[in-house]
Design a protein around this motif. Structure first.
Motif, PDB file in Angstrom:
ATOM      1  N   ASN A  68      80.828  44.858  45.510  1.00  0.00           N
ATOM      2  CA  ASN A  68      82.149  44.286  45.746  1.00  0.00           C
ATOM      3  C   ASN A  68      82.236  42.931  45.056  1.00  0.00           C
ATOM      4  N   ALA A  69      83.038  42.849  43.993  1.00  0.00           N
ATOM      5  CA  ALA A  69      83.161  41.616  43.222  1.00  0.00           C
ATOM      6  C   ALA A  69      84.238  40.685  43.774  1.00  0.00           C
ATOM      7  N   ALA A  70      84.859  41.059  44.898  1.00  0.00           N
ATOM      8  CA  ALA A  70      85.916  40.210  45.459  1.00  0.00           C
ATOM      9  C   ALA A  70      85.367  38.852  45.875  1.00  0.00           C
ATOM     10  N   ALA A  71      84.130  38.821  46.399  1.00  0.00           N
ATOM     11  CA  ALA A  71      83.549  37.540  46.809  1.00  0.00           C
ATOM     12  C   ALA A  71      83.390  36.609  45.614  1.00  0.00           C
ATOM     13  N   LEU A  72      82.978  37.147  44.473  1.00  0.00           N
ATOM     14  CA  LEU A  72      82.838  36.332  43.265  1.00  0.00           C
ATOM     15  C   LEU A  72      84.189  35.796  42.815  1.00  0.00           C
ATOM     16  N   GLY A  73      85.202  36.655  42.782  1.00  0.00           N
ATOM     17  CA  GLY A  73      86.523  36.193  42.369  1.00  0.00           C
ATOM     18  C   GLY A  73      87.097  35.146  43.297  1.00  0.00           C
ATOM     19  N   LEU A  74      86.904  35.332  44.607  1.00  0.00           N
ATOM     20  CA  LEU A  74      87.451  34.382  45.583  1.00  0.00           C
ATOM     21  C   LEU A  74      86.735  33.037  45.531  1.00  0.00           C
ATOM     22  N   ILE A  75      85.405  33.046  45.410  1.00  0.00           N
ATOM     23  CA  ILE A  75      84.675  31.782  45.450  1.00  0.00           C
ATOM     24  C   ILE A  75      84.889  30.982  44.175  1.00  0.00           C
ATOM     25  N   THR A  76      84.975  31.632  43.024  1.00  0.00           N
ATOM     26  CA  THR A  76      85.232  30.896  41.790  1.00  0.00           C
ATOM     27  C   THR A  76      86.639  30.298  41.798  1.00  0.00           C
ATOM     28  N   ALA A 239      83.403  33.996  52.149  1.00  0.00           N
ATOM     29  CA  ALA A 239      82.340  33.945  53.165  1.00  0.00           C
ATOM     30  C   ALA A 239      82.451  35.116  54.124  1.00  0.00           C
ATOM     31  N   ALA A 240      83.674  35.543  54.456  1.00  0.00           N
ATOM     32  CA  ALA A 240      83.857  36.670  55.368  1.00  0.00           C
ATOM     33  C   ALA A 240      83.333  37.966  54.770  1.00  0.00           C
ATOM     34  N   ILE A 241      83.340  38.076  53.441  1.00  0.00           N
ATOM     35  CA  ILE A 241      82.799  39.264  52.791  1.00  0.00           C
ATOM     36  C   ILE A 241      81.274  39.230  52.779  1.00  0.00           C
ATOM     37  N   LEU A 242      80.705  38.052  52.533  1.00  0.00           N
ATOM     38  CA  LEU A 242      79.256  37.936  52.373  1.00  0.00           C
ATOM     39  C   LEU A 242      78.525  37.848  53.709  1.00  0.00           C
ATOM     40  N   LEU A 243      79.143  37.198  54.682  1.00  0.00           N
ATOM     41  CA  LEU A 243      78.486  37.002  55.973  1.00  0.00           C
ATOM     42  C   LEU A 243      78.982  38.063  56.951  1.00  0.00           C
ATOM     43  N   ASN A 244      78.185  39.089  57.123  1.00  0.00           N
ATOM     44  CA  ASN A 244      78.534  40.171  58.041  1.00  0.00           C
ATOM     45  C   ASN A 244      77.326  40.493  58.909  1.00  0.00           C
ATOM     46  N   GLU A 245      77.439  41.513  59.716  1.00  0.00           N
ATOM     47  CA  GLU A 245      76.373  41.845  60.661  1.00  0.00           C
ATOM     48  C   GLU A 245      75.096  42.326  59.980  1.00  0.00           C
ATOM     49  N   GLU A 246      75.176  42.689  58.709  1.00  0.00           N
ATOM     50  CA  GLU A 246      73.971  43.129  58.007  1.00  0.00           C
ATOM     51  C   GLU A 246      73.071  41.956  57.645  1.00  0.00           C
ATOM     52  N   ASN A 247      73.665  40.791  57.330  1.00  0.00           N
ATOM     53  CA  ASN A 247      72.845  39.658  56.921  1.00  0.00           C
ATOM     54  C   ASN A 247      73.178  38.376  57.681  1.00  0.00           C
ATOM     55  N   PHE A 248      73.968  38.490  58.753  1.00  0.00           N
ATOM     56  CA  PHE A 248      74.352  37.338  59.560  1.00  0.00           C
ATOM     57  C   PHE A 248      74.407  37.795  61.014  1.00  0.00           C
ATOM     58  N   TRP A 249      74.584  36.853  61.916  1.00  0.00           N
ATOM     59  CA  TRP A 249      74.591  37.211  63.327  1.00  0.00           C
ATOM     60  C   TRP A 249      75.872  37.922  63.760  1.00  0.00           C
ATOM     61  N   PHE A 250      76.970  37.676  63.049  1.00  0.00           N
ATOM     62  CA  PHE A 250      78.242  38.295  63.425  1.00  0.00           C
ATOM     63  C   PHE A 250      79.155  38.295  62.207  1.00  0.00           C
ATOM     64  N   ASN A 251      80.233  39.053  62.307  1.00  0.00           N
ATOM     65  CA  ASN A 251      81.258  39.066  61.266  1.00  0.00           C
ATOM     66  C   ASN A 251      82.211  37.894  61.459  1.00  0.00           C
ATOM     67  N   LEU A 252      82.519  37.198  60.374  1.00  0.00           N
ATOM     68  CA  LEU A 252      83.498  36.118  60.466  1.00  0.00           C
ATOM     69  C   LEU A 252      84.876  36.700  60.771  1.00  0.00           C
ATOM     70  N   PRO A 253      85.598  36.127  61.709  1.00  0.00           N
ATOM     71  CA  PRO A 253      86.928  36.670  62.039  1.00  0.00           C
ATOM     72  C   PRO A 253      87.930  36.414  60.921  1.00  0.00           C
ATOM     73  N   VAL A 254      88.708  37.429  60.587  1.00  0.00           N
ATOM     74  CA  VAL A 254      89.735  37.303  59.558  1.00  0.00           C
ATOM     75  C   VAL A 254      91.121  37.604  60.103  1.00  0.00           C
ATOM     76  N   GLY A 255      91.202  38.077  61.344  1.00  0.00           N
ATOM     77  CA  GLY A 255      92.508  38.323  61.954  1.00  0.00           C
ATOM     78  C   GLY A 255      93.141  39.624  61.528  1.00  0.00           C
ATOM     79  N   ASN A 256      92.471  40.733  61.770  1.00  0.00           N
ATOM     80  CA  ASN A 256      93.054  42.044  61.471  1.00  0.00           C
ATOM     81  C   ASN A 256      94.156  42.352  62.489  1.00  0.00           C
ATOM     82  N   TRP A 257      95.385  42.285  62.059  1.00  0.00           N
ATOM     83  CA  TRP A 257      96.512  42.447  62.985  1.00  0.00           C
ATOM     84  C   TRP A 257      97.248  43.771  62.781  1.00  0.00           C
ATOM     85  N   TYR A 258      97.030  44.428  61.640  1.00  0.00           N
ATOM     86  CA  TYR A 258      97.780  45.649  61.350  1.00  0.00           C
ATOM     87  C   TYR A 258      96.853  46.851  61.436  1.00  0.00           C
ATOM     88  N   THR A 259      97.253  47.855  62.193  1.00  0.00           N
ATOM     89  CA  THR A 259      96.502  49.104  62.321  1.00  0.00           C
ATOM     90  C   THR A 259      97.303  50.226  61.675  1.00  0.00           C
TER      91      THR A 259
END
Length: 273
Positions: A68-76, A239-259
């Protein structure tokens, strides 16, 4: 003429037809021992068997080995936007100073790296992020290139009226504002962190446009502050893409409001809207 073909191996049947032997392989061309599909050409009578023609078919998008290259695009984008906005708002070096120090980062970080991230997202099948990252990467690259001595852009503008140059920048900001508005509308069903990112980016660009047209530094500085928070939002999304339960203690909240509402196709299978 009697042509004798080698006997069939395991998984093949042999059929005699008078003067020659026909072999039919029971192996499916689509499952060639885990390898790519093959086409078995016809046996050229009187000569050696023709080499097998191998067709290599690109695997579906979900099986391609692209991260997923979105983290690279967002951080740059976020890093360079925060730096540029701090300078435009006069937070560190004073209003209107220090922007030349952004030349190299505009070209390489927010330009080339973000553009490459957009191409990777297009290869991943994400048209939205691909269009966003490639367009903004090209814009940052052009912005940095214009500040390189010898290119001629700065020298050309120095020979023009300051009011004309200012209005030209305002016109450029206005057209980019239209594009960013489209991106914002395309994110209304996304999570809150993405909406905040594109909302603050819209405010930054439109305030920059108004400040350029009116020549009011206060409006331009206000837009720079919106840009500062836009850059921070982009960094948080990365950071929300990179820091998840696989490599961090929890997922950063992003506010998923639409189902998405489950729908059914013509065959009755469920799929998401």
């Amino acid at each position: 003429m009697d042509i004798t073909q080698p006997s069939a191996g395991a998984g093949a049947t042999t059929t005699d037809h008078g003067s020659f032997t026909e072999q039919k392989s029971q192996m499916s061309p689509l499952n060639n021992g885990g390898g790519p599909p093959v086409n078995y050409p016809a046996y050229p009578y009187g000569g050696e068997p023709a080499p097998q023609e191998i067709r290599i078919i690109a695997p579906p998008v979900q099986f391609r080995r692209f991260g997923n290259a979105a983290a690279l695009g967002l951080i740059t984008f976020g890093i360079c936007t925060v730096q540029q906005s701090m300078m435009d708002a006069g937070m560190s070096v004073g209003y209107g100073h220090g922007t030349r120090s952004m030349t190299a980062q505009s070209i390489s970080v927010a330009g080339i790296a973000q553009f490459a991230a957009g191409l990777w997202q297009i290869a991943n099948g994400d048209t939205f992020e691909g269009a966003a990252f490639t367009s903004f990467g090209a814009a940052w690259f052009a912005k940095g290139l214009a500040q390189v001595p010898g290119v001629g852009v700065e020298a050309y503008q120095n020979n023009e009226s300051p009011d004309l140059v200012r209005k030209q920048k305002g016109l450029i900001a206005l057209t980019w504002g239209f594009w960013v508005t489209i991106l914002l509308l395309g994110n209304v069903k996304s999570h809150v962190a993405n909406i905040v990112l594109f909302a603050t980016l819209n405010l930054e660009i439109y305030f920059e446009c108004a400040g350029a047209w009116t020549g009011d530094e206060r409006i331009t500085k206000t837009g720079a502050w919106f840009g500062f928070f836009c850059g921070l939002s982009a960094m948080y999304n990365a950071a929300a893409i990179l820091l998840n339960e696989e490599n961090f203690w929890f997922n950063l909240p992003v506010g998923n409001w639409y189902t998405p509402t489950p729908l059914r196709d013509e065959e009755g299978d469920l799929y998401e809207e």
